[in-house]
Design an enzyme around this catalytic site. Structure first.
Site, PDB file in Angstrom:
ATOM      1  N   PRO A 216       7.773  -1.673   6.580  1.00 12.08           N
ATOM      2  CA  PRO A 216       7.724  -0.112   6.523  1.00 12.08           C
ATOM      3  C   PRO A 216       8.543  -0.003   5.109  1.00 12.08           C
ATOM      4  O   PRO A 216       9.469  -0.402   4.700  1.00 12.08           O
ATOM      5  CB  PRO A 216       8.604   0.434   7.714  1.00 12.08           C
ATOM      6  CG  PRO A 216       8.436  -0.656   8.746  1.00 12.08           C
ATOM      7  CD  PRO A 216       8.609  -1.872   8.000  1.00 12.08           C
ATOM      8  N   LYS A 217       7.617   0.959   4.364  1.00 21.21           N
ATOM      9  CA  LYS A 217       8.194   1.548   3.106  1.00 21.21           C
ATOM     10  C   LYS A 217       8.750   2.948   3.227  1.00 21.21           C
ATOM     11  O   LYS A 217       8.063   3.673   3.450  1.00 21.21           O
ATOM     12  CB  LYS A 217       6.952   1.475   2.003  1.00 21.21           C
ATOM     13  CG  LYS A 217       6.418   0.314   1.806  1.00 21.21           C
ATOM     14  CD  LYS A 217       5.301   0.141   0.562  1.00 21.21           C
ATOM     15  CE  LYS A 217       5.708   0.661  -0.610  1.00 21.21           C
ATOM     16  NZ  LYS A 217       4.346   1.075  -1.679  1.00 21.21           N
ATOM     17  N   ILE A 218       9.937   2.939   2.911  1.00 24.20           N
ATOM     18  CA  ILE A 218      10.819   4.174   3.002  1.00 24.20           C
ATOM     19  C   ILE A 218      11.231   4.681   1.715  1.00 24.20           C
ATOM     20  O   ILE A 218      11.804   4.163   0.847  1.00 24.20           O
ATOM     21  CB  ILE A 218      12.198   3.702   3.808  1.00 24.20           C
ATOM     22  CG1 ILE A 218      11.536   3.029   5.111  1.00 24.20           C
ATOM     23  CG2 ILE A 218      12.854   5.105   4.145  1.00 24.20           C
ATOM     24  CD1 ILE A 218      10.934   3.767   6.226  1.00 24.20           C
TER      25      ILE A 218
ATOM     26  N   VAL B 148       3.789  -1.167   4.279  1.00 23.98           N
ATOM     27  CA  VAL B 148       3.133   0.028   4.470  1.00 23.98           C
ATOM     28  C   VAL B 148       3.902   1.270   4.502  1.00 23.98           C
ATOM     29  O   VAL B 148       5.037   1.400   4.933  1.00 23.98           O
ATOM     30  CB  VAL B 148       2.253  -0.154   5.801  1.00 23.98           C
ATOM     31  CG1 VAL B 148       1.269   1.113   5.996  1.00 23.98           C
ATOM     32  CG2 VAL B 148       1.474  -1.454   5.812  1.00 23.98           C
TER      33      VAL B 148
ATOM     34  N   THR C 240       0.799  -1.142   0.016  1.00 25.25           N
ATOM     35  CA  THR C 240       0.129   0.076  -0.079  1.00 25.25           C
ATOM     36  C   THR C 240       0.775   1.322   0.015  1.00 25.25           C
ATOM     37  O   THR C 240       2.101   1.065   0.200  1.00 25.25           O
ATOM     38  CB  THR C 240      -0.923  -0.069   1.238  1.00 25.25           C
ATOM     39  OG1 THR C 240      -0.265   0.239   2.389  1.00 25.25           O
ATOM     40  CG2 THR C 240      -1.836  -1.171   1.540  1.00 25.25           C
TER      41      THR C 240
END
Length: 223
Positions: free
Chosen positions: A86-88, A59, A27
């Site tokens: 976690p998307k960074i 996310v 997402t």
């Protein structure tokens, strides 16, 4: 080979996960926006309930500075579950945050990738997944598949465990080409896969088989 759904739509995820061999869900804020003003954390926890812990859930953070990204990552892990990625974004601040999070043992997906240099840096930083944007690269006149192939080469030559999860597709041909040039994973809107299996020539072939059977046996069902 991993196929991930690029969506936050609960109905699609629940309906299509039993059909397609998906390995997870990704997402981002734009995808979440498409669902309207949802109750964010319960919504993401519901996605986890649907896909289970054997699939990955990615996310995105919102902060732009390194410490803010780190704090956002911890917030997501605390409020959704401790298995998410976690998307960074792959900026200078993002690269800093990725290195800190990886040192903490947190799984990380690097996103917003448009260049070989970005890919090289996040692979060196030890991220778990990196997400280059295929169609957006092509829109900017960048050789998207050459870039993906180079990144796959970086991974192979360095023995890195990082995986390329190619994103931003406009058609299934781009998806299959991404795998052909060495990507380990893709993330795609569910409707693109649905359209691929509902192509007129596929439907026509099935209808012809049924009609041929009926012409001989007078029924459309096996005895």
């Amino acid at each position: 080979m991993e196929i991930l759904f690029d969506t936050a739509n609960l109905d699609d995820i629940e309906r299509l996960t039993p059909i397609y061999p998906v390995s997870g869900v990704t997402t981002n804020p734009s995808i979440v926006k498409a669902e309207g003003r949802i109750d964010f954390y319960p919504h993401l926890r519901r996605i986890r309930e649907i896909i289970g812990t054997e699939r990955t859930l990615h996310v995105q953070v919102l902060a732009k500075d390194a410490q803010g990204m780190i704090d956002d990552a911890h917030r997501l892990l605390d409020k959704i579950d401790d298995q998410i990625y976690p998307k960074i974004p792959t900026t200078e601040a993002g690269l800093h945050a990725m290195r800190v999070l990886k040192d903490e043992g947190i799984k990380v997906t690097a996103t917003g990738i448009y260049s070989k240099a970005q890919g090289m840096l996040v692979i060196a930083a030890g991220v778990d997944y990196l997400a280059p944007y295929v169609n957006r690269m092509e829109a900017f006149g960048i050789d998207a598949f050459g870039t993906l192939e180079a990144m796959a080469g970086f991974i192979a030559r360095s023995g890195s465990p990082s995986k390329i999860v190619a994103a931003s597709f406009k058609n299934v041909s781009q998806v299959t080409t991404a795998f052909e040039v060495g990507c380990q994973a893709i993330t795609v809107a569910p409707e693109l896969l649905t359209q691929a299996l509902a192509a007129p020539h596929i439907v026509s072939a099935v209808d012809t088989f049924v009609a041929d059977w009926e012409s001989v046996f007078g029924t459309t069902a096996l005895p």
